[in-house]
Design an enzyme around this catalytic site. Structure first.
Site, PDB file in Angstrom:
ATOM      1  N   ASP A 296       0.803  -1.222   0.000  1.00  6.57           N
ATOM      2  CA  ASP A 296       0.000   0.000   0.000  1.00  6.57           C
ATOM      3  C   ASP A 296       0.837   1.273   0.000  1.00  6.57           C
ATOM      4  O   ASP A 296       1.983   1.303   0.434  1.00  6.57           O
ATOM      5  CB  ASP A 296      -0.971   0.017   1.185  1.00  6.57           C
ATOM      6  CG  ASP A 296      -0.280  -0.228   2.523  1.00  6.57           C
ATOM      7  OD1 ASP A 296       0.751  -0.919   2.558  1.00  6.57           O
ATOM      8  OD2 ASP A 296      -0.795   0.274   3.544  1.00  6.57           O
TER       9      ASP A 296
ATOM     10  N   HIS B  92       7.409   9.028   4.610  1.00  7.10           N
ATOM     11  CA  HIS B  92       6.159   9.781   4.655  1.00  7.10           C
ATOM     12  C   HIS B  92       6.368  11.255   4.290  1.00  7.10           C
ATOM     13  O   HIS B  92       5.528  12.094   4.595  1.00  7.10           O
ATOM     14  CB  HIS B  92       5.466   9.653   6.027  1.00  7.10           C
ATOM     15  CG  HIS B  92       5.058   8.254   6.364  1.00  7.10           C
ATOM     16  ND1 HIS B  92       4.018   7.961   7.232  1.00  7.10           N
ATOM     17  CD2 HIS B  92       5.523   7.044   5.958  1.00  7.10           C
ATOM     18  CE1 HIS B  92       3.888   6.646   7.352  1.00  7.10           C
ATOM     19  NE2 HIS B  92       4.805   6.068   6.582  1.00  7.10           N
TER      20      HIS B  92
ATOM     21  N   GLU C 285      -0.515  -2.155   5.227  1.00  2.00           N
ATOM     22  CA  GLU C 285       0.326  -2.075   6.423  1.00  2.00           C
ATOM     23  C   GLU C 285       0.165  -0.728   7.108  1.00  2.00           C
ATOM     24  O   GLU C 285       0.359  -0.600   8.311  1.00  2.00           O
ATOM     25  CB  GLU C 285       1.801  -2.300   6.046  1.00  2.00           C
ATOM     26  CG  GLU C 285       2.756  -2.362   7.230  1.00  2.00           C
ATOM     27  CD  GLU C 285       3.200  -1.006   7.744  1.00  2.00           C
ATOM     28  OE1 GLU C 285       3.462  -0.886   8.957  1.00  2.00           O
ATOM     29  OE2 GLU C 285       3.283  -0.048   6.944  1.00  2.00           O
TER      30      GLU C 285
END
Length: 390
Positions: free
Chosen positions: A77, A359, A135
């Protein structure tokens, strides 16, 4: 281990990774990604179970010789982040990108599928390939994979995370706790709205929320053993619509990270107590939704020792003892079921400008880390099988 074949598969890894990076999908929505993976596995003649948890895939390669069953896992993902990189493989999906390296994990495992499927007759035992959805968000995809039989007859499991905080050519792990548990909470404070100039006629939910933020911080600083790492973070606070209106409602959300289950249980209890007590002190009402997330990721010492002993001579990596980190990983669920080890494989490279954290909108990996990870996993499997010959 046939290192020459792995090197030849490196361009294949890069091709897979860049395709997936251009076409990211969010957690539990990895439909096209799953189809891409399944298509390549079918071409290799690998036994498949698809649609697990919506998009998960289990592949099984049966070796031509008796032996142990070793599992490898990749997550698929992406994240709801706008890709800001300037490169030809940048995300083509607005607001979605692979900002954590899962595209690299999937690409690397596809290459390992190619590696082992082309030499079935030489393989001792079986290899299970776990392509897992979701996840990034609780409840995650690992539990649905386990419930579908991903670990049936599996003797040991290995996983990696391509990790930019450590440099290319390095790999880190730890015996015991490596990554924290993660629990989330949402708090709804209800007061009584009113005029900003007449606060005595209202119950200010924003003031109650402000006090609550400070009180919650005291849980870790004053109730948790200083020798037990723990973090409590308030990530959002939302209340009010105008400068002269006292808000009747305020919403807070946050996360808790730690390594010790007793500490985890205690913090959950204290959060509820502090929320109820602080709300009452301000005349407000409170409602809390506390969600228990992933457990702490606990490596098995024997498998960590295996990693540390073979990473240098077999995979050409510099192994390091990693300090435990507060990010969480649902690979923890697999390690609660069977022995195994999770390794952080260095993917950062200042010389190539690969300096952004996970991120981040400009996140990228040094793609050579995929070859390092694949080589390490093959070496760990061979070392395990050699030690545990039938």
């Amino acid at each position: 281990m046939d290192k020459e074949t792995l090197v030849q598969l490196y361009p294949v890894m890069v091709g897979h990774r860049r395709y997936l990076h251009r076409h990211p999908e969010l957690s539990f929505k990895e439909k096209e990604t799953s189809g891409y993976v399944a298509g390549h596995l079918k071409r290799m003649g690998i036994e498949l179970i698809t649609g697990i948890g919506g998009t998960g895939i289990i592949g099984r390669i049966r070796g031509g010789k008796p032996g142990k069953t070793v599992a490898f896992r990749a997550d698929m993902d992406a994240l709801p982040i706008q890709d800001e990189k300037q490169c030809d493989y940048a995300s083509q999906v607005p607001g979605v990108m692979h900002a954590c390296g899962h595209d690299g994990h999937t690409a690397m495992l596809l290459a390992l599928a190619e590696y082992y499927s082309s030499r079935r007759e030489e393989v001792e035992g079986n290899i299970v390939l776990i392509f897992q959805p979701a996840e990034e968000v609780c409840p995650g995809g690992a539990r649905s994979m386990i419930e579908a039989g991903a670990l049936n007859d599996v003797d040991v499991i290995y996983g990696v995370h391509l990790w930019t905080p450590i440099p290319i050519g390095t790999a880190g792990s730890a015996p015991g706790a490596l990554m924290a548990s993660n629990d989330d909470f949402v708090i709804e404070l209800r007061g009584k709205g009113g005029h900003g100039g007449m606060p005595h006629m209202a119950i200010d939910s924003v003031v109650a929320a402000s006090a609550l933020v400070l009180q919650l911080q005291s849980i870790v600083s004053r109730s948790v053993d200083p020798l037990q790492p723990a973090v409590l973070t308030i990530g959002s606070i939302q209340g009010g619509m105008a400068q002269n209106v006292i808000a009747d409602r305020c919403r807070l959300s946050g996360t808790v990270r730690c390594f010790n289950e007793e500490t985890r249980t205690m913090i959950a209890r204290l959060v509820r107590q502090v929320v109820e007590g602080t709300a009452a002190a301000y005349g407000a009402e409170a409602e809390i939704a506390y969600t228990t997330g992933y457990p702490s990721l606990i490596n098995h010492k024997q498998e960590y020792d295996r990693f540390y002993s073979i990473a240098g001579p077999e995979a050409g990596l510099k192994p390091v003892l990693a300090a435990p980190i507060m990010p969480a990983e649902d690979f923890a669920y697999y390690l609660k079921e069977v022995p195994g080890c999770f390794v952080l494989v260095g993917a950062g490279n200042k010389d190539k400008g690969i300096i952004y954290p996970h991120h981040h909108p400009k996140f990228d990996i040094d793609e050579e880390s995929m070859l390092h990870a694949a080589t390490l996993l093959v070496a760990m499997r061979e070392a395990y099988c050699l030690e545990n010959k039938a």
